[in-house]
Design a protein around this motif. Sequence first.
Motif, short mmCIF file in Angstrom:
data_model
loop_
_atom_site.label_atom_id
_atom_site.label_comp_id
_atom_site.label_asym_id
_atom_site.label_seq_id
_atom_site.Cartn_x
_atom_site.Cartn_y
_atom_site.Cartn_z
N LEU A 159 37.80 48.25 45.18
CA LEU A 159 37.47 48.25 46.60
C LEU A 159 38.12 47.06 47.29
N ILE A 160 38.00 45.88 46.69
CA ILE A 160 38.62 44.68 47.26
C ILE A 160 40.14 44.84 47.29
N LEU A 161 40.69 45.43 46.24
CA LEU A 161 42.13 45.64 46.17
C LEU A 161 42.61 46.57 47.29
N SER A 162 41.81 47.59 47.61
CA SER A 162 42.20 48.52 48.67
C SER A 162 42.13 47.90 50.05
N LEU A 163 41.34 46.81 50.19
CA LEU A 163 41.19 46.16 51.48
C LEU A 163 42.22 45.06 51.71
N ARG A 164 42.74 44.52 50.60
CA ARG A 164 43.63 43.37 50.75
C ARG A 164 44.77 43.43 49.74
N ARG A 165 45.94 43.87 50.19
CA ARG A 165 47.13 43.91 49.35
C ARG A 165 48.17 42.97 49.97
N THR A 166 47.89 41.69 49.88
CA THR A 166 48.70 40.73 50.64
C THR A 166 49.80 40.07 49.83
N SER A 167 49.68 39.99 48.53
CA SER A 167 50.68 39.26 47.75
C SER A 167 50.71 39.78 46.32
N ARG A 168 51.84 39.49 45.66
CA ARG A 168 51.97 39.86 44.26
C ARG A 168 50.94 39.13 43.40
N ALA A 169 50.66 37.86 43.72
CA ALA A 169 49.67 37.09 42.96
C ALA A 169 48.29 37.74 43.06
N TRP A 170 47.95 38.20 44.26
CA TRP A 170 46.65 38.84 44.45
C TRP A 170 46.56 40.14 43.65
N LEU A 171 47.62 40.94 43.69
CA LEU A 171 47.65 42.18 42.92
C LEU A 171 47.52 41.90 41.43
N ASN A 172 48.24 40.89 40.95
CA ASN A 172 48.18 40.54 39.53
C ASN A 172 46.78 40.09 39.14
N PHE A 173 46.12 39.34 40.03
CA PHE A 173 44.76 38.89 39.76
C PHE A 173 43.81 40.08 39.60
N CYS A 174 43.89 41.03 40.52
CA CYS A 174 43.00 42.19 40.47
C CYS A 174 43.28 43.05 39.24
N TYR A 175 44.55 43.29 38.95
CA TYR A 175 44.88 44.12 37.79
C TYR A 175 44.48 43.42 36.49
N THR A 176 44.65 42.10 36.45
CA THR A 176 44.23 41.35 35.27
C THR A 176 42.72 41.42 35.07
N ALA A 177 41.99 41.35 36.18
CA ALA A 177 40.53 41.44 36.11
C ALA A 177 40.11 42.79 35.55
N ILE A 178 40.77 43.85 36.00
CA ILE A 178 40.43 45.19 35.50
C ILE A 178 40.73 45.31 34.02
N VAL A 179 41.89 44.77 33.59
CA VAL A 179 42.25 44.82 32.17
C VAL A 179 41.24 44.06 31.32
N ILE A 180 40.82 42.89 31.79
CA ILE A 180 39.83 42.09 31.05
C ILE A 180 38.51 42.84 30.94
N LEU A 181 38.06 43.43 32.03
CA LEU A 181 36.79 44.16 32.02
C LEU A 181 36.85 45.36 31.07
N LEU A 182 37.93 46.11 31.11
CA LEU A 182 38.04 47.29 30.25
C LEU A 182 38.24 46.88 28.78
N SER A 183 38.95 45.79 28.55
CA SER A 183 39.13 45.30 27.18
C SER A 183 37.80 44.84 26.58
N ALA A 184 37.01 44.13 27.39
CA ALA A 184 35.70 43.69 26.93
C ALA A 184 34.81 44.89 26.63
N LEU A 185 34.91 45.92 27.46
CA LEU A 185 34.14 47.14 27.23
C LEU A 185 34.55 47.80 25.91
N ALA A 186 35.85 47.89 25.66
CA ALA A 186 36.33 48.51 24.42
C ALA A 186 35.85 47.72 23.20
N MET A 187 35.89 46.40 23.28
CA MET A 187 35.51 45.57 22.14
C MET A 187 34.01 45.64 21.87
N ILE A 188 33.19 45.61 22.93
CA ILE A 188 31.74 45.64 22.70
C ILE A 188 31.30 47.01 22.23
#
Length: 329
Positions: free
Chosen positions: A112-141
């Motif tokens: 949702l935050i990503l859809s509201l604010r696509r201002t920079s490559r750094a911001w996109l990388n932050f959001c995508y990294t957050a999603i990867v971390i969350l899904l990786s933690a889910l897979a491991m647990i």
Amino acid sequence: MAEIFEDTSTAPTMLGLGISLQIITVGLVGVRIKARLQMGKQLQVHDWAILFAELFSLPQLIFIVDAILNGYGRHAPFVPLPNITKALHSVFIAQVIWYWSATLVKVSVVCLILSLRRTSRAWLNFCYTAIVILLSALAMITATQFLACRPLSVYWDPMVGENVVCWPKEALLSMVVGFSVIQALADVVFSFIPLTFLLHLKQPLRQKIIISILMSLGLMASGTAIARTVIGVQSGGDMFRRNADITLLALLDLHVGIIAATLPTLKVFFEGVLVKLVEGTKSEKTEEDVRTAFCEMGLLDMSHYPGKLGKGQKSVEGDIGLVKIRSER
């Protein structure tokens, strides 16, 4: 010396809170999906994520209710062993479902935050990294839940015997604590992220109220995650009863997260309800009068009601779609 317990139960609190929050979140998510479809918009990733989080929470509650019917929430000495086994089996399944529901809530917020604010490559990388971390933690647990011990029934059957093989206790503890820390950090970070691009703007009252509510809900969710982790790492005492306390906090964490993730998408809906309520109590004012008055106070966004501006009023669209009402000179 054996610890003496009283035959008390947290089941009524767990049941009442669980069912109440379930009804609230089903209503909010239902209104969210219905509103988007009625506006002719396709469901986006954040809509699907929160929808599946809510759908997963329904069987989770059913398994918790089943556990409660078998004595979950009472102290172990007062519950027959067969009932303890049945209750823990249901809790095991509910816990796995909770992992998925809680993670999908966080993913929905990021999208949702990503859809509201696509201002920079750094911001996109932050959001995508957050999603990867969350899904990786889910897979491991999830993998830990099913692979850490053999036989699997050791999680719910205290009479499983001596042929039990488990990962080292330190590894198991690290997995559980790590997942909880990621969940808590996500709640804190996503609670404060809106401040990075909203507070530097001149916001109407409605936006300040929304930001305050969302931040408080996010911090509440992170607080329950921390409390859940602290209780979980404790040793000794009645584990059966302590697990019930963890389940209670998990229910609160999940549904508060769903509410916080859904409220920002229901602005137009709540504005309409607010206008209808006031219009119904003050018959001398028309709907247009009520809307104009609320817009002047900064409580409504008049951009959603074209053609209904009051006399001498015009709409001016500012940054990120925030609308301010000014008097014509």
